[in-house]
Scaffold this motif. Structure first.
Motif, PDB file in Angstrom:
ATOM      1  N   THR A 161       0.833  -1.315   0.096  1.00 45.46           N
ATOM      2  CA  THR A 161      -0.078  -0.002   0.351  1.00 45.46           C
ATOM      3  C   THR A 161       0.956   1.240   0.425  1.00 45.46           C
ATOM      4  OG1 THR A 161      -1.949  -1.403   1.664  1.00 45.46           O
ATOM      5  CG2 THR A 161      -1.206   1.043   1.554  1.00 45.46           C
ATOM      6  N   ASN A 162       1.137   2.139  -0.927  1.00 41.18           N
ATOM      7  CA  ASN A 162       2.086   2.742  -1.810  1.00 41.18           C
ATOM      8  C   ASN A 162       1.568   4.260  -0.482  1.00 41.18           C
ATOM      9  OD1 ASN A 162       3.545   5.141  -1.955  1.00 41.18           O
ATOM     10  ND2 ASN A 162       2.466   5.153  -4.192  1.00 41.18           N
ATOM     11  N   PRO A 163       2.383   4.823   0.761  1.00 36.88           N
ATOM     12  CA  PRO A 163       2.315   5.539   1.870  1.00 36.88           C
ATOM     13  C   PRO A 163       2.100   7.137   0.682  1.00 36.88           C
ATOM     14  CG  PRO A 163       4.172   5.218   2.143  1.00 36.88           C
ATOM     15  CD  PRO A 163       3.470   4.122   0.660  1.00 36.88           C
ATOM     16  N   MET A 164       2.958   7.111  -0.542  1.00 37.52           N
ATOM     17  CA  MET A 164       2.633   8.438  -0.550  1.00 37.52           C
ATOM     18  C   MET A 164       1.846   9.595  -0.781  1.00 37.52           C
ATOM     19  SD  MET A 164       5.937   9.502  -0.959  1.00 37.52           S
ATOM     20  CE  MET A 164       5.628  11.345  -0.979  1.00 37.52           C
ATOM     21  N   PRO A 165       0.710   8.640  -0.636  1.00 39.14           N
ATOM     22  CA  PRO A 165      -0.637   9.292  -0.661  1.00 39.14           C
ATOM     23  C   PRO A 165      -0.915   9.983   0.189  1.00 39.14           C
ATOM     24  CG  PRO A 165      -1.568   7.717  -2.241  1.00 39.14           C
ATOM     25  CD  PRO A 165       0.163   7.074  -1.511  1.00 39.14           C
ATOM     26  N   ASP A 166      -0.960   9.386   1.220  1.00 39.66           N
ATOM     27  CA  ASP A 166      -1.022   9.994   2.986  1.00 39.66           C
ATOM     28  C   ASP A 166       0.015  10.776   3.554  1.00 39.66           C
ATOM     29  OD1 ASP A 166      -2.638   7.998   3.021  1.00 39.66           O
ATOM     30  OD2 ASP A 166      -2.266   6.226   4.211  1.00 39.66           O
ATOM     31  N   ILE A 167       1.617  10.581   2.727  1.00 39.55           N
ATOM     32  CA  ILE A 167       2.191  11.586   2.920  1.00 39.55           C
ATOM     33  C   ILE A 167       2.078  12.665   3.068  1.00 39.55           C
ATOM     34  CG2 ILE A 167       5.044  12.462   2.132  1.00 39.55           C
ATOM     35  CD1 ILE A 167       5.274   9.366   2.573  1.00 39.55           C
ATOM     36  N   GLU A 168       1.807  12.711   1.363  1.00 36.48           N
ATOM     37  CA  GLU A 168       1.063  14.452   0.708  1.00 36.48           C
ATOM     38  C   GLU A 168      -0.177  14.631   1.381  1.00 36.48           C
ATOM     39  OE1 GLU A 168       0.548  12.295  -3.615  1.00 36.48           O
ATOM     40  OE2 GLU A 168       3.109  12.178  -3.569  1.00 36.48           O
ATOM     41  N   ALA A 169      -0.852  13.809   1.609  1.00 32.33           N
ATOM     42  CA  ALA A 169      -1.892  15.183   1.807  1.00 32.33           C
ATOM     43  C   ALA A 169      -1.687  15.421   3.236  1.00 32.33           C
ATOM     44  CB  ALA A 169      -2.794  13.302   2.645  1.00 32.33           C
ATOM     45  N   ASN A 170      -0.663  14.659   4.334  1.00 31.10           N
ATOM     46  CA  ASN A 170      -0.428  15.444   5.801  1.00 31.10           C
ATOM     47  C   ASN A 170       0.580  16.765   5.357  1.00 31.10           C
ATOM     48  OD1 ASN A 170      -1.459  13.082   6.890  1.00 31.10           O
ATOM     49  ND2 ASN A 170       1.258  11.722   7.085  1.00 31.10           N
ATOM     50  N   HIS A 171       1.288  16.944   3.817  1.00 30.20           N
ATOM     51  CA  HIS A 171       1.658  18.292   3.290  1.00 30.20           C
ATOM     52  C   HIS A 171       0.831  18.943   3.432  1.00 30.20           C
ATOM     53  CE1 HIS A 171       5.371  15.749   1.949  1.00 30.20           C
ATOM     54  NE2 HIS A 171       5.807  15.527   2.840  1.00 30.20           N
ATOM     55  N   ALA A 172      -0.476  18.786   2.858  1.00 29.90           N
ATOM     56  CA  ALA A 172      -1.216  19.606   2.136  1.00 29.90           C
ATOM     57  C   ALA A 172      -2.001  19.882   3.352  1.00 29.90           C
ATOM     58  CB  ALA A 172      -2.574  18.500   1.141  1.00 29.90           C
ATOM     59  N   ALA A 173      -2.043  19.088   4.655  1.00 32.91           N
ATOM     60  CA  ALA A 173      -2.751  19.152   6.093  1.00 32.91           C
ATOM     61  C   ALA A 173      -2.540  20.177   6.476  1.00 32.91           C
ATOM     62  CB  ALA A 173      -2.756  18.063   6.304  1.00 32.91           C
ATOM     63  N   LEU A 174      -0.704  20.612   6.388  1.00 35.19           N
ATOM     64  CA  LEU A 174       0.261  21.148   8.055  1.00 35.19           C
ATOM     65  C   LEU A 174       0.055  22.702   7.173  1.00 35.19           C
ATOM     66  CD1 LEU A 174       2.426  21.593   9.009  1.00 35.19           C
ATOM     67  CD2 LEU A 174       4.048  20.876   7.637  1.00 35.19           C
ATOM     68  N   GLU A 175       0.118  21.952   4.915  1.00 35.57           N
ATOM     69  CA  GLU A 175       0.174  23.953   4.685  1.00 35.57           C
ATOM     70  C   GLU A 175      -1.169  24.561   5.651  1.00 35.57           C
ATOM     71  OE1 GLU A 175       1.211  24.338   0.729  1.00 35.57           O
ATOM     72  OE2 GLU A 175       3.009  23.321   0.953  1.00 35.57           O
ATOM     73  N   ALA A 176      -2.843  24.028   5.154  1.00 30.42           N
ATOM     74  CA  ALA A 176      -4.057  24.079   5.435  1.00 30.42           C
ATOM     75  C   ALA A 176      -3.737  24.711   7.358  1.00 30.42           C
ATOM     76  CB  ALA A 176      -5.105  23.153   5.577  1.00 30.42           C
ATOM     77  N   ALA A 177      -2.876  24.034   7.423  1.00 29.51           N
ATOM     78  CA  ALA A 177      -3.056  24.608   8.860  1.00 29.51           C
ATOM     79  C   ALA A 177      -2.215  25.755   8.927  1.00 29.51           C
ATOM     80  CB  ALA A 177      -2.343  23.283  10.048  1.00 29.51           C
ATOM     81  N   GLY A 178      -1.962  26.479   8.307  1.00 28.74           N
ATOM     82  CA  GLY A 178      -0.820  27.750   8.333  1.00 28.74           C
ATOM     83  C   GLY A 178       0.682  27.141   8.598  1.00 28.74           C
ATOM     84  N   GLY A 179       1.116  25.952   8.571  1.00 27.93           N
ATOM     85  CA  GLY A 179       2.264  25.299   9.400  1.00 27.93           C
ATOM     86  C   GLY A 179       3.141  25.354   7.898  1.00 27.93           C
ATOM     87  N   PRO A 183       8.722  20.491  14.370  1.00 29.34           N
ATOM     88  CA  PRO A 183       7.198  19.740  14.757  1.00 29.34           C
ATOM     89  C   PRO A 183       6.042  20.694  14.717  1.00 29.34           C
ATOM     90  CG  PRO A 183       8.350  19.798  16.362  1.00 29.34           C
ATOM     91  CD  PRO A 183       9.568  20.184  15.479  1.00 29.34           C
ATOM     92  N   THR A 184       4.826  20.674  14.271  1.00 31.18           N
ATOM     93  CA  THR A 184       3.746  21.398  14.764  1.00 31.18           C
ATOM     94  C   THR A 184       2.578  20.911  14.919  1.00 31.18           C
ATOM     95  OG1 THR A 184       4.906  22.926  12.576  1.00 31.18           O
ATOM     96  CG2 THR A 184       2.452  23.445  13.300  1.00 31.18           C
ATOM     97  N   MET A 185       1.906  20.908  16.135  1.00 34.69           N
ATOM     98  CA  MET A 185       1.070  19.985  16.665  1.00 34.69           C
ATOM     99  C   MET A 185      -0.311  21.312  16.048  1.00 34.69           C
ATOM    100  SD  MET A 185       4.082  19.891  17.901  1.00 34.69           S
ATOM    101  CE  MET A 185       4.021  20.774  19.717  1.00 34.69           C
ATOM    102  N   VAL A 186      -1.287  20.579  16.021  1.00 38.75           N
ATOM    103  CA  VAL A 186      -2.484  20.911  15.926  1.00 38.75           C
ATOM    104  C   VAL A 186      -3.709  21.124  16.427  1.00 38.75           C
ATOM    105  CG1 VAL A 186      -4.087  22.231  13.539  1.00 38.75           C
ATOM    106  CG2 VAL A 186      -1.634  21.290  13.349  1.00 38.75           C
ATOM    107  N   PHE A 187      -3.783  21.670  17.193  1.00 37.06           N
ATOM    108  CA  PHE A 187      -5.342  21.335  17.894  1.00 37.06           C
ATOM    109  C   PHE A 187      -6.477  23.179  18.108  1.00 37.06           C
ATOM    110  CE2 PHE A 187      -7.191  22.866  22.700  1.00 37.06           C
ATOM    111  CZ  PHE A 187      -8.412  21.247  22.273  1.00 37.06           C
ATOM    112  N   ASN A 188      -7.424  22.330  16.951  1.00 34.97           N
ATOM    113  CA  ASN A 188      -8.836  22.983  16.616  1.00 34.97           C
ATOM    114  C   ASN A 188      -7.810  24.391  15.593  1.00 34.97           C
ATOM    115  OD1 ASN A 188     -10.451  21.557  18.729  1.00 34.97           O
ATOM    116  ND2 ASN A 188     -10.842  23.119  20.396  1.00 34.97           N
ATOM    117  N   GLY A 189      -7.752  23.605  14.856  1.00 36.02           N
ATOM    118  CA  GLY A 189      -7.387  24.852  13.705  1.00 36.02           C
ATOM    119  C   GLY A 189      -6.266  25.309  14.667  1.00 36.02           C
ATOM    120  N   GLU A 190      -5.094  25.628  15.854  1.00 33.62           N
ATOM    121  CA  GLU A 190      -4.392  26.535  15.713  1.00 33.62           C
ATOM    122  C   GLU A 190      -2.759  25.832  15.998  1.00 33.62           C
ATOM    123  OE1 GLU A 190      -4.077  29.334  19.705  1.00 33.62           O
ATOM    124  OE2 GLU A 190      -4.930  27.826  20.274  1.00 33.62           O
ATOM    125  N   PRO A 191      -1.951  25.880  15.552  1.00 39.29           N
ATOM    126  CA  PRO A 191      -0.906  25.447  15.695  1.00 39.29           C
ATOM    127  C   PRO A 191       0.004  26.191  16.466  1.00 39.29           C
ATOM    128  CG  PRO A 191      -1.005  27.323  13.629  1.00 39.29           C
ATOM    129  CD  PRO A 191      -2.261  27.280  14.250  1.00 39.29           C
TER     130      PRO A 191
END
Length: 213
Positions: A161-179, A183-191
């Motif tokens: 099961t290729n992990p790259m789609p999950d890795i790329e989704a994590n990249h996008a989520a980090l950027e969407a959170a403003g990060g 390490p960046t921890m995001v709680f309730n949308g706050e980085p």
């Protein structure tokens, strides 16, 4: 109801290593669910945003990481080999990367099995504690076993099961959170960016009334 904290993290980041004990304490102290979301390092993800011919930033990170580890009472040494194959004088990144894609994929699979933070803790201690040749012999397998996982099973899973789609989704989520970094921890949308911001995150959890365990 358990509160979720997204943890964006990299196997090449010394600060990601340094935050792992704090993450485990956080989970032990509060009713939170840590969603481990490994990302590729900036050196291969968006290297143009960080690495230039200027050595000052890298020199500072090395100095700061060593003293931060001393303050925290954690063993620390530059990894051998570096999880990223890179010329640290020119910052040129090699085309062949035998370590970081595997490590990040293993992190994805560990997260799928609900043991991402444990895996991050044990593997990062192996890489960053100063022990040479972390990649040789049974060292990775033993560290993985300490996290309650089987390295051979994880390797088989990331081939199937290729992990790259999950890795790329994590990249996008980090950027969407403003990060951007880890390490960046995001709680309730706050980085909360940086190993030294975990205390601020604890303060936030207390302030909004997240129950203690």
């Amino acid at each position: 109801m358990t509160n979720t904290i997204d943890v964006f993290w990299s196997f090449r980041s010394p600060y990601s290593y340094l935050v792992t004990p704090g993450l485990l304490r956080l989970r032990n102290d509060f009713e939170v669910d840590l969603q481990f979301r490994p990302v590729l390092p900036i050196a291969v993800r968006t290297k143009e945003s960080l690495f230039t011919a200027d050595q000052r930033r890298v020199k500072y990170i090395i100095i700061d990481a060593f003293r931060r580890a001393e303050l925290l009472g954690m063993p620390f040494g530059r990894p051998s080999p570096d999880p990223i194959v890179q010329d640290m004088q020119t910052f040129e990144v090699a085309e062949e990367q035998p370590y970081i894609y595997r490590l990040t994929g293993l992190g994805i699979e560990a997260a799928r099995r609900g043991k991402g933070v444990e895996f991050a803790y044990h593997i990062s201690h192996l890489i960053w504690s100063g022990e040479p040749d972390w990649n040789k012999g049974d060292k990775l397998a033993l560290a993985t076993a300490a996290a309650g996982l089987d390295l051979a099973e994880l390797d088989t899973a990331i081939i199937a099961t290729n992990p790259m789609p999950d890795i790329e989704a994590n990249h996008a989520a980090l950027e969407a959170a403003g990060g951007w970094g880890v390490p960046t921890m995001v709680f309730n949308g706050e980085p909360f960016f940086g190993q030294d911001r975990i205390d601020t995150l604890r303060w936030r959890l207390e302030k909004v009334g997240v129950p203690r365990r």
